[in-house]
Design a protein around this motif. Structure first.
Motif, PDB file in Angstrom:
ATOM      1  N   LYS A   1    -100.605 100.541 -35.113  1.00 44.81           N
ATOM      2  CA  LYS A   1    -100.841 101.668 -34.206  1.00 44.81           C
ATOM      3  C   LYS A   1    -100.802 102.982 -34.985  1.00 44.81           C
ATOM      4  O   LYS A   1    -100.410 103.025 -36.154  1.00 44.81           O
ATOM      5  CB  LYS A   1     -99.801 101.657 -33.078  1.00 44.81           C
ATOM      6  N   ARG A   2    -101.178 104.078 -34.333  1.00 42.49           N
ATOM      7  CA  ARG A   2    -101.327 105.339 -35.057  1.00 42.49           C
ATOM      8  C   ARG A   2    -100.619 106.522 -34.383  1.00 42.49           C
ATOM      9  O   ARG A   2    -100.845 107.677 -34.748  1.00 42.49           O
ATOM     10  CB  ARG A   2    -102.824 105.675 -35.219  1.00 42.49           C
ATOM     11  N   HIS A   3     -99.781 106.255 -33.398  1.00 44.34           N
ATOM     12  CA  HIS A   3     -99.137 107.365 -32.701  1.00 44.34           C
ATOM     13  C   HIS A   3     -98.103 108.050 -33.585  1.00 44.34           C
ATOM     14  O   HIS A   3     -97.660 107.522 -34.600  1.00 44.34           O
ATOM     15  CB  HIS A   3     -98.508 106.884 -31.391  1.00 44.34           C
ATOM     16  N   LYS A   4     -97.702 109.243 -33.165  1.00 47.77           N
ATOM     17  CA  LYS A   4     -96.741 110.059 -33.909  1.00 47.77           C
ATOM     18  C   LYS A   4     -95.311 109.735 -33.457  1.00 47.77           C
ATOM     19  O   LYS A   4     -95.077 109.378 -32.306  1.00 47.77           O
ATOM     20  CB  LYS A   4     -97.024 111.546 -33.687  1.00 47.77           C
ATOM     21  N   VAL A   5     -94.378 109.899 -34.379  1.00 43.97           N
ATOM     22  CA  VAL A   5     -92.958 109.730 -34.094  1.00 43.97           C
ATOM     23  C   VAL A   5     -92.252 111.008 -34.525  1.00 43.97           C
ATOM     24  O   VAL A   5     -92.369 111.433 -35.685  1.00 43.97           O
ATOM     25  CB  VAL A   5     -92.366 108.515 -34.831  1.00 43.97           C
ATOM     26  N   VAL A   6     -91.509 111.619 -33.599  1.00 43.28           N
ATOM     27  CA  VAL A   6     -90.842 112.896 -33.853  1.00 43.28           C
ATOM     28  C   VAL A   6     -89.380 112.785 -33.427  1.00 43.28           C
ATOM     29  O   VAL A   6     -89.083 112.440 -32.281  1.00 43.28           O
ATOM     30  CB  VAL A   6     -91.514 114.049 -33.073  1.00 43.28           C
ATOM     31  N   ALA A   7     -88.472 113.082 -34.343  1.00 44.00           N
ATOM     32  CA  ALA A   7     -87.041 113.102 -34.035  1.00 44.00           C
ATOM     33  C   ALA A   7     -86.563 114.543 -34.014  1.00 44.00           C
ATOM     34  O   ALA A   7     -86.836 115.301 -34.957  1.00 44.00           O
ATOM     35  CB  ALA A   7     -86.259 112.305 -35.071  1.00 44.00           C
ATOM     36  N   ILE A   8     -85.847 114.926 -32.956  1.00 39.23           N
ATOM     37  CA  ILE A   8     -85.309 116.282 -32.830  1.00 39.23           C
ATOM     38  C   ILE A   8     -83.797 116.190 -32.969  1.00 39.23           C
ATOM     39  O   ILE A   8     -83.118 115.615 -32.119  1.00 39.23           O
ATOM     40  CB  ILE A   8     -85.690 116.927 -31.476  1.00 39.23           C
ATOM     41  N   ILE A   9     -83.267 116.745 -34.050  1.00 35.89           N
ATOM     42  CA  ILE A   9     -81.835 116.607 -34.350  1.00 35.89           C
ATOM     43  C   ILE A   9     -81.242 117.980 -34.639  1.00 35.89           C
ATOM     44  O   ILE A   9     -81.885 118.835 -35.258  1.00 35.89           O
ATOM     45  CB  ILE A   9     -81.612 115.642 -35.542  1.00 35.89           C
ATOM     46  N   GLY A  10     -80.019 118.219 -34.195  1.00 28.28           N
ATOM     47  CA  GLY A  10     -79.347 119.492 -34.418  1.00 28.28           C
ATOM     48  C   GLY A  10     -78.603 119.529 -35.733  1.00 28.28           C
ATOM     49  O   GLY A  10     -78.308 118.499 -36.342  1.00 28.28           O
ATOM     50  N   ASP A  11     -78.280 120.747 -36.174  1.00 32.38           N
ATOM     51  CA  ASP A  11     -77.541 120.887 -37.433  1.00 32.38           C
ATOM     52  C   ASP A  11     -76.156 120.268 -37.328  1.00 32.38           C
ATOM     53  O   ASP A  11     -75.629 119.738 -38.312  1.00 32.38           O
ATOM     54  CB  ASP A  11     -77.446 122.356 -37.824  1.00 32.38           C
ATOM     55  N   GLY A  12     -75.558 120.290 -36.123  1.00 30.78           N
ATOM     56  CA  GLY A  12     -74.255 119.649 -35.964  1.00 30.78           C
ATOM     57  C   GLY A  12     -74.352 118.149 -36.095  1.00 30.78           C
ATOM     58  O   GLY A  12     -73.548 117.507 -36.776  1.00 30.78           O
ATOM     59  N   ALA A  13     -75.368 117.557 -35.456  1.00 30.88           N
ATOM     60  CA  ALA A  13     -75.548 116.105 -35.523  1.00 30.88           C
ATOM     61  C   ALA A  13     -75.874 115.644 -36.931  1.00 30.88           C
ATOM     62  O   ALA A  13     -75.612 114.501 -37.306  1.00 30.88           O
ATOM     63  CB  ALA A  13     -76.651 115.674 -34.562  1.00 30.88           C
ATOM     64  N   LEU A  14     -76.434 116.546 -37.726  1.00 34.15           N
ATOM     65  CA  LEU A  14     -76.787 116.174 -39.094  1.00 34.15           C
ATOM     66  C   LEU A  14     -75.552 115.977 -39.970  1.00 34.15           C
ATOM     67  O   LEU A  14     -75.655 115.460 -41.083  1.00 34.15           O
ATOM     68  CB  LEU A  14     -77.697 117.249 -39.708  1.00 34.15           C
ATOM     69  N   THR A  15     -74.371 116.386 -39.475  1.00 30.73           N
ATOM     70  CA  THR A  15     -73.144 116.129 -40.239  1.00 30.73           C
ATOM     71  C   THR A  15     -72.687 114.683 -40.114  1.00 30.73           C
ATOM     72  O   THR A  15     -71.817 114.245 -40.858  1.00 30.73           O
ATOM     73  CB  THR A  15     -72.000 117.053 -39.772  1.00 30.73           C
ATOM     74  N   GLY A  16     -73.246 113.949 -39.164  1.00 28.89           N
ATOM     75  CA  GLY A  16     -72.864 112.553 -38.986  1.00 28.89           C
ATOM     76  C   GLY A  16     -73.387 111.688 -40.121  1.00 28.89           C
ATOM     77  O   GLY A  16     -74.543 111.817 -40.545  1.00 28.89           O
ATOM     78  N   GLY A  17     -72.544 110.788 -40.616  1.00 34.66           N
ATOM     79  CA  GLY A  17     -72.934 109.943 -41.734  1.00 34.66           C
ATOM     80  C   GLY A  17     -74.162 109.106 -41.454  1.00 34.66           C
ATOM     81  O   GLY A  17     -74.986 108.861 -42.349  1.00 34.66           O
ATOM     82  N   MET A  18     -74.310 108.649 -40.218  1.00 34.86           N
ATOM     83  CA  MET A  18     -75.459 107.823 -39.862  1.00 34.86           C
ATOM     84  C   MET A  18     -76.768 108.583 -40.075  1.00 34.86           C
ATOM     85  O   MET A  18     -77.793 108.000 -40.480  1.00 34.86           O
ATOM     86  CB  MET A  18     -75.339 107.369 -38.411  1.00 34.86           C
ATOM     87  N   ALA A  19     -76.754 109.889 -39.807  1.00 33.47           N
ATOM     88  CA  ALA A  19     -77.954 110.698 -40.000  1.00 33.47           C
ATOM     89  C   ALA A  19     -78.341 110.745 -41.470  1.00 33.47           C
ATOM     90  O   ALA A  19     -79.526 110.658 -41.825  1.00 33.47           O
ATOM     91  CB  ALA A  19     -77.727 112.109 -39.454  1.00 33.47           C
ATOM     92  N   PHE A  20     -77.354 110.864 -42.355  1.00 34.03           N
ATOM     93  CA  PHE A  20     -77.651 110.889 -43.786  1.00 34.03           C
ATOM     94  C   PHE A  20     -78.175 109.538 -44.271  1.00 34.03           C
ATOM     95  O   PHE A  20     -79.051 109.478 -45.136  1.00 34.03           O
ATOM     96  CB  PHE A  20     -76.409 111.295 -44.574  1.00 34.03           C
ATOM     97  N   GLU A  21     -77.621 108.471 -43.734  1.00 32.13           N
ATOM     98  CA  GLU A  21     -78.127 107.141 -44.093  1.00 32.13           C
ATOM     99  C   GLU A  21     -79.605 107.023 -43.738  1.00 32.13           C
ATOM    100  O   GLU A  21     -80.417 106.500 -44.519  1.00 32.13           O
ATOM    101  CB  GLU A  21     -77.316 106.068 -43.369  1.00 32.13           C
TER     102      GLU A  21
END
Length: 639
Positions: A134-154
């Motif tokens: 398929k060819r659709h777009k995928v967009v994730a919207i994440i906050g700077d606070g949530a980016l401190t979570g280890g899972m986000a860095f993984e």
């Protein structure tokens, strides 16, 4: 109103830029007015109005996947996807959910009440898309606070490695943009997205490498020069090094700039990170001035910005915060630790009083737990103040790093039990089950706010390993809590009402429910003994031995999962000690996720009420037992 004409995202595409900007103003006005009555997450949503409009204007939801990290920032998304009429029911029982909810709309493609999950979800959706051709777009919207979570860095690391086509929108509401830096970045993002530029750069590098003898050196020198210049002018180097094409920072309230940036980003192959800077609470002065208070709140007065507060006894959280200060005044070993919840956990005043003994680690529960273990290992008394639902995220660290090493960490587990409007992602109904089977840890829950104080004192004085005090998200009972702090006898329960016909073993707020049931039964001539089962681990062996010999019917009641909870522990004890003839009914939260509403409505839904407890007692009394004597309750297990 333009907003009344928007029933689905495709309706936006007929609007011109001026109309889109007018729509942004209408959405802000609608949110400020509506949430003044319902409460909710106002400041986060005011900050993403233009961003959400831009995303829905340019992308094709639900074919394109918009994934919101922590769905409480998706009110604007809900408005643009046909749910305006339901907003008066926001966070109410059977009403509109305060988070993204897949059952509400086809546009809600991912659910999250805990942060830092969107990037992993985006990667998973991109993998599935590519495997399916398929060819659709995928967009994730994440906050700077949530980016401190280890899972986000993984996930950031994995996405950058795999080079999948997806867009990460970093909603940064903490940084400001200097005009000159912003202008330079806007220019560089356009240059980097230009296919002619990218092709020319590759051709130059290829040409340099072909120069005899010194071609490799020239290419390497050119690469170092390029990188040096990028480090000087680009704040997005971290993301570039991880494999992303970085755009930004971009003013998140400038619709023309947002639209142009996303259009340029779409020209680039591979993962893209668009850094958007927003103002939390944008457009409403009280929320802009104090985004912390206005992050999530109840009803308020629009004109004055005054939050409508309920009268009555203090919340358990407030009692915890004041008591911890009282304890820390006399014990300099106490260190408070919280994962980005100093306000919600009642620690703001503690932080003011003891700034050097207060650690806010960000949205990083795993790190917080292991850190607490190491602090305890060095002779201090860490108090990990954490919501029950968020402690789930640190389960391995609790088991492996703290309990296995038998370290003196105090867990102050807030929001234990139902949490009301925040609903199923935030209920604290599993911690009894996931803590009680782990060796070395002790677990307590108070019947009222005064007992909470004494339990905290007991936990600080306890030196035999980890110990947890769990308490609910409700007001206290209104009891006097000014008496001197004292130790709660370890591993003991207390009888708060005598009775000779049956026994209720009640945990925390369920003690009050059991007392109400006892009053109702007394009018029928039935005498119900009510026991405050304040230690969930260890159990009170002495009292259980007495109850086993006495043989009276027992009902356990807890605002926690019935499977594996306190009632299960009582059944296990009775079985292990050969007390097979004691009739028992377990009342707890059944094997379902309970949705948002008031705590009272949630208790009624699962049967944690005085009426249902009284019915259980009647069913267990001699001559009333048997399958035909009572309709089975969804809240427990008969034995």
């Amino acid at each position: 109103m333009l907003l009344d004409r928007i029933h689905q995202p495709s309706d936006l595409k007929s609007l011109d830029l001026a109309e889109l900007e007018r729509l942004a103003g209408e959405i802000r006005e609608f949110l400020i007015t509506t949430l003044s009555a319902t409460g909710g997450h106002l400041a986060p949503n005011l900050g993403v109005v233009e961003l959400t409009i831009a995303l829905h204007y340019l992308f094709d939801s639900p074919n394109d996947k918009l994934i919101f990290d922590v769905g409480h920032q998706a009110y604007v998304h809900k408005l643009l996807t046909g749910r305006k009429a339901r907003f008066p029911t926001l966070r109410k029982y059977k009403g509109l959910c305060g988070f993204v909810k897949r059952s509400e709309s086809e546009h809600d493609v991912w659910e999250a009440g805990h942060s830092s999950t969107s990037l992993s979800a985006a990667m998973g959706m991109a993998v599935a898309r590519d495997l399916q051709g398929k060819r659709h777009k995928v967009v994730a919207i994440i906050g700077d606070g949530a980016l401190t979570g280890g899972m986000a860095f993984e996930a950031l690391n994995h996405i950058g490695h795999e080079k999948k086509n997806l867009t990460v929108v970093l909603n940064d509401n903490e940084m400001s943009i200097a005009p000159n830096v912003g202008a330079l970045h806007n220019y560089l993002t356009k240059v980097r997205s230009d296919k002619t530029y990218i092709k020319a750069k590759e051709e130059v590098e290829t040409l340099l490498k072909k120069v005899p003898a010194i071609g490799g050196t020239l290419a390497a020198w050119a690469e170092k020069l390029k990188d040096s210049l990028k480090y000087l002018v680009m704040s997005g180097m971290l993301f570039e090094e991880l494999g992303y094409t970085y755009f930004g920072p971009v003013d998140g309230h400038n619709l023309p700039l947002l639209l142009e940036t996303f259009r340029q980003a779409e020209k680039v192959e591979g993962p893209v990170l668009v850094h958007v800077v927003t103002t939390k609470g944008k457009g409403y002065a009280p929320a802009e001035a104090d985004s912390h208070t206005w992050h999530g709140l109840g009803a308020y007065k629009i004109e004055s910005g005054q939050v409508v507060k309920s009268s009555g006894p203090p919340m358990y959280t407030e009692v915890f915060g004041k008591t911890l200060i009282e304890l820390a005044e006399k014990d300099d070993r106490i260190v408070a630790v919280t994962p980005a919840m100093p306000g919600g956990s009642g620690l703001l005043k503690f932080a003011d009083r003891f700034p050097n003994r207060m650690l806010d680690v960000g949205i990083a529960e795993q790190h917080a737990a292991t850190l607490c273990g190491a602090v305890a290992m060095e002779g201090m008394k860490p108090v990990f103040a954490v919501y029950s639902t968020f402690l789930q995220r640190a389960y391995d660290q609790v088991v492996h790093d703290i309990c296995r090493q038998n370290l003196n960490v105090v867990f102050a587990i807030d929001r234990a039990g139902f949490v009301g409007p925040d609903g199923e992602t935030h209920h604290g109904v599993y911690d009894i089950a996931y803590l009680r089977h782990v060796p070395n840890i002790a677990v307590m829950m108070p019947k009222d706010e005064n007992e909470l104080r004494h339990m905290l004192y007991t936990a600080i004085r306890y030196d035999d390993g980890p110990i947890a005090v769990r308490y609910p998200r409700i007001q206290g009972e209104g009891v006097d809590w000014s008496d001197e702090l004292r130790l709660v006898p370890f591993g003991t329960w207390e009888t708060v009402r005598e009775g000779d016909d049956a026994v209720a073993l009640a945990v925390g707020p369920m003690v009050r429910v059991a007392l109400e049931a006892a009053e109702a039964l007394a009018a029928e001539g039935v005498s119900l003994r009510v026991v405050n089962a304040r230690f969930l681990k260890p159990l009170d062996d002495t009292m259980l031995s007495f109850l086993a010999k006495e043989g009276l019917p027992i009902v356990t009641i807890e605002e926690g999962a019935a499977a594996g909870g306190f009632g299960s522990a009582v059944l296990e004890w009775l079985a292990a000690n050969g007390a097979y003839g004691v009739p028992v009914r377990v009342m707890g939260v059944p094997d379902v996720f309970v949705e948002h509403g008031s705590i009272h409505e949630q208790r009624v839904e699962v049967g944690l009420t005085a009426e249902r407890l009284a019915a259980s007692v009647r069913a267990l009394r001699p001559g009333k037992r048997g399958a035909s004597a009572v309709k089975p309750l969804m809240t427990g297990t008969n034995t």
